[in-house]
Design a protein around this motif. Structure first.
Motif, mmCIF file in Angstrom:
data_model
loop_
_atom_site.group_PDB
_atom_site.id
_atom_site.type_symbol
_atom_site.label_atom_id
_atom_site.label_comp_id
_atom_site.label_asym_id
_atom_site.label_seq_id
_atom_site.Cartn_x
_atom_site.Cartn_y
_atom_site.Cartn_z
ATOM 1 N N PRO A 32 -2.743 38.230 62.190
ATOM 2 C CA PRO A 32 -2.918 38.467 63.884
ATOM 3 C C PRO A 32 -4.294 38.220 64.272
ATOM 4 C CG PRO A 32 -1.544 40.354 62.775
ATOM 5 C CD PRO A 32 -2.325 39.482 61.500
ATOM 6 N N TYR A 33 -5.508 38.701 63.439
ATOM 7 C CA TYR A 33 -6.657 38.446 64.273
ATOM 8 C C TYR A 33 -7.032 36.909 64.206
ATOM 9 C CZ TYR A 33 -8.870 37.381 59.496
ATOM 10 O OH TYR A 33 -8.948 36.859 58.179
ATOM 11 N N GLU A 34 -6.603 35.966 63.243
ATOM 12 C CA GLU A 34 -6.805 34.641 63.525
ATOM 13 C C GLU A 34 -6.099 34.132 64.775
ATOM 14 O OE1 GLU A 34 -6.039 32.533 59.925
ATOM 15 O OE2 GLU A 34 -7.976 33.668 58.772
ATOM 16 N N ALA A 35 -4.897 34.428 64.778
ATOM 17 C CA ALA A 35 -4.129 33.937 66.176
ATOM 18 C C ALA A 35 -4.810 34.641 67.330
ATOM 19 C CB ALA A 35 -2.737 34.462 65.795
ATOM 20 N N ILE A 36 -5.133 35.662 67.336
ATOM 21 C CA ILE A 36 -5.982 36.180 68.627
ATOM 22 C C ILE A 36 -6.881 35.429 68.798
ATOM 23 C CG2 ILE A 36 -7.106 38.139 69.596
ATOM 24 C CD1 ILE A 36 -4.949 39.968 68.101
ATOM 25 N N VAL A 37 -7.878 35.498 67.905
ATOM 26 C CA VAL A 37 -9.087 34.430 68.156
ATOM 27 C C VAL A 37 -8.821 33.036 68.528
ATOM 28 C CG1 VAL A 37 -11.470 33.861 67.157
ATOM 29 C CG2 VAL A 37 -10.458 36.113 66.882
ATOM 30 N N ALA A 38 -7.964 32.484 67.907
ATOM 31 C CA ALA A 38 -7.402 31.119 68.150
ATOM 32 C C ALA A 38 -7.291 30.974 69.773
ATOM 33 C CB ALA A 38 -6.204 30.662 67.242
ATOM 34 N N GLU A 39 -6.387 32.153 70.309
ATOM 35 C CA GLU A 39 -5.930 32.031 71.693
ATOM 36 C C GLU A 39 -7.201 32.194 72.599
ATOM 37 O OE1 GLU A 39 -3.420 31.865 74.927
ATOM 38 O OE2 GLU A 39 -3.187 31.203 72.894
ATOM 39 N N VAL A 40 -8.226 32.948 71.964
ATOM 40 C CA VAL A 40 -9.564 33.178 73.020
ATOM 41 C C VAL A 40 -10.271 31.970 73.003
ATOM 42 C CG1 VAL A 40 -11.724 34.157 72.756
ATOM 43 C CG2 VAL A 40 -9.665 35.649 72.294
ATOM 44 N N PHE A 41 -10.013 31.157 72.018
ATOM 45 C CA PHE A 41 -10.834 29.645 72.383
ATOM 46 C C PHE A 41 -9.973 28.994 73.041
ATOM 47 C CE2 PHE A 41 -13.186 30.969 68.342
ATOM 48 C CZ PHE A 41 -14.668 30.458 68.855
ATOM 49 N N THR A 42 -8.696 29.086 72.791
ATOM 50 C CA THR A 42 -7.865 28.011 73.691
ATOM 51 C C THR A 42 -7.898 28.168 75.145
ATOM 52 O OG1 THR A 42 -6.582 27.797 71.349
ATOM 53 C CG2 THR A 42 -5.431 27.037 73.531
ATOM 54 N N SER A 43 -7.607 29.333 75.350
ATOM 55 C CA SER A 43 -7.533 29.727 76.596
ATOM 56 C C SER A 43 -8.612 30.190 77.574
ATOM 57 C CB SER A 43 -6.349 30.836 76.877
ATOM 58 O OG SER A 43 -5.146 30.441 76.305
ATOM 59 N N HIS A 44 -10.028 30.276 76.828
ATOM 60 C CA HIS A 44 -11.176 30.577 77.447
ATOM 61 C C HIS A 44 -11.081 32.031 77.933
ATOM 62 C CE1 HIS A 44 -12.091 26.189 76.845
ATOM 63 N NE2 HIS A 44 -10.924 25.984 77.621
ATOM 64 N N ILE A 45 -10.918 32.881 77.132
ATOM 65 C CA ILE A 45 -10.844 34.254 77.255
ATOM 66 C C ILE A 45 -11.927 34.822 77.544
ATOM 67 C CG2 ILE A 45 -9.916 36.529 76.655
ATOM 68 C CD1 ILE A 45 -7.680 34.543 77.392
ATOM 69 N N ASP A 46 -12.210 35.559 78.750
ATOM 70 C CA ASP A 46 -13.455 36.431 79.044
ATOM 71 C C ASP A 46 -13.200 37.857 78.331
ATOM 72 O OD1 ASP A 46 -14.225 34.295 80.995
ATOM 73 O OD2 ASP A 46 -12.693 35.217 82.353
ATOM 74 N N LEU A 47 -12.180 38.432 78.208
ATOM 75 C CA LEU A 47 -12.188 39.660 77.690
ATOM 76 C C LEU A 47 -10.994 39.937 76.871
ATOM 77 C CD1 LEU A 47 -13.417 42.761 77.602
ATOM 78 C CD2 LEU A 47 -11.935 42.987 79.607
ATOM 79 N N LEU A 48 -11.414 40.354 75.775
ATOM 80 C CA LEU A 48 -10.075 40.751 74.708
ATOM 81 C C LEU A 48 -10.028 42.384 74.938
ATOM 82 C CD1 LEU A 48 -7.708 40.278 72.514
ATOM 83 C CD2 LEU A 48 -9.640 40.489 70.816
#
Length: 323
Positions: free
Chosen positions: A107-123
């Motif tokens: 899960p953590y790899e999938a979450i971080v990948a989404e952070v990069f892909t979607s340019h997330i400001d806050l998790l």
């Protein structure tokens, strides 16, 4: 007391929030916290994210790869339907909320990948509370995210954020390196951002070390009182400069002798703080206020939400390779 802002401070806000959903719970504190932040701002997009995996679907040798894919897709669609029901009342209120469910065994790899892909400001992710002492219990996924996620990570507990609450920003005034100074500034500015959104009070805390006992034994001529006064004086002077830079009252600053893992949870408890903000470097433990396992002992003792920041220039080990 209203939030303090230094002259010329640029108020950032969280425009793109990623919420990590707990598939084992119906109530989602992380989603509630993200919605709270979104309701205090404008033009905020929330994506609720769920990574699911069932090893049994990979071990069914009697099925073809197409059949296994169809079974996995069926599970994903079930979870998507559950999430749609979860966000329905909030979407009807006009909030911009997307859903994303992926099949991933880490899960953590999938979450971080989404952070990069979607340019997330806050998790935003929920933590677990220990029944006996009420402290935050972090899962392995939590630790991976705290160490490796490039954007700020907000770990939340099962409680609300009241208006005019208190934020504890933990700074490291012992080191003179540019990295620590930059991270101290980032911590205070992040505290200002959240304080501005919530109308909260910012409190700065810094722990400084006690005089090592072995020095007084090995060096009889050593004056521990003078040494302690000099160390405390350095930290007080540095704290004064920092609080004046950001127009924070002296009464809202704490320079205390002791270990960070003892000092910070105690200050947060005494203030009944809703949030503690720490700096992280993502090495074997958390740093900026701490190095190594010190941070792990500290945040395990907190009885409130935690916001973890990375220094400028931090490169996640999970960053995608760009040729």
């Amino acid at each position: 007391m209203p939030a303090q802002l230094c002259k010329g401070a640029v108020m950032k806000k969280y425009n793109n929030i990623l919420v990590a959903i707990d598939p084992a719970q119906d109530h989602q504190p992380a989603l509630s916290r993200a919605i709270h932040l979104a309701n205090k701002s404008s033009d905020v997009k929330i994506t609720i994210f769920l990574a699911i995996y069932d090893f049994s679907y990979e071990m069914t040798s009697m099925l073809s790869s197409e059949e296994r894919h169809a079974m996995r897709r069926g599970v994903v669609m079930q979870r998507e339907a559950w999430l749609k029901d979860l966000i329905k009342p909030h979407a009807e209120d006009g909030l911009d909320i997307d859903i994303k469910v992926v099949w991933h065994n880490r899960p953590y790899e999938a979450i971080v990948a989404e952070v990069f892909t979607s340019h997330i400001d806050l998790l935003v992710k929920a933590t677990h509370a220990h029944d006996k002492i009420g402290s935050v219990i972090f899962t392995p996924t939590d630790w991976h995210l705290l160490r490796k996620c490039p954007c700020p990570v907000l770990m939340v507990k099962e409680h609300s954020w009241p208006e005019n609450g208190k934020i504890v920003a933990c700074v490291n005034l012992a080191a003179d390196s540019e990295t620590h100074e930059s991270l101290n500034n980032a911590i205070v500015k992040e505290a200002q951002c959240i304080a501005g959104i919530l109308g909260a009070e910012i409190n700065l805390v810094n722990a400084y070390p006690a005089t090592p006992v072995n020095i007084t034994i090995e060096l009889p001529e050593f004056d521990p009182a003078s040494y302690t006064d000099a160390v405390r004086g350095h930290h007080l002077t540095s704290m004064k400069a920092l609080r004046q830079q950001y127009s924070i009252c002296e009464e809202q600053t704490y320079v205390i002798e002791g270990l960070p893992e003892d000092v910070i949870p105690k200050v947060a408890e005494d203030l009944d703080a809703e949030l503690v903000i720490l700096g992280t470097t993502g090495r074997t433990g958390l740093s900026a206020v701490f190095i190594g396992n010190t941070a792990e002992h500290t945040i395990d003792s907190l009885n409130c939400d935690l916001l973890a920041l990375k220094p400028d220039g931090y490169v996640s080990p999970l960053a995608p390779n760009i040729d």
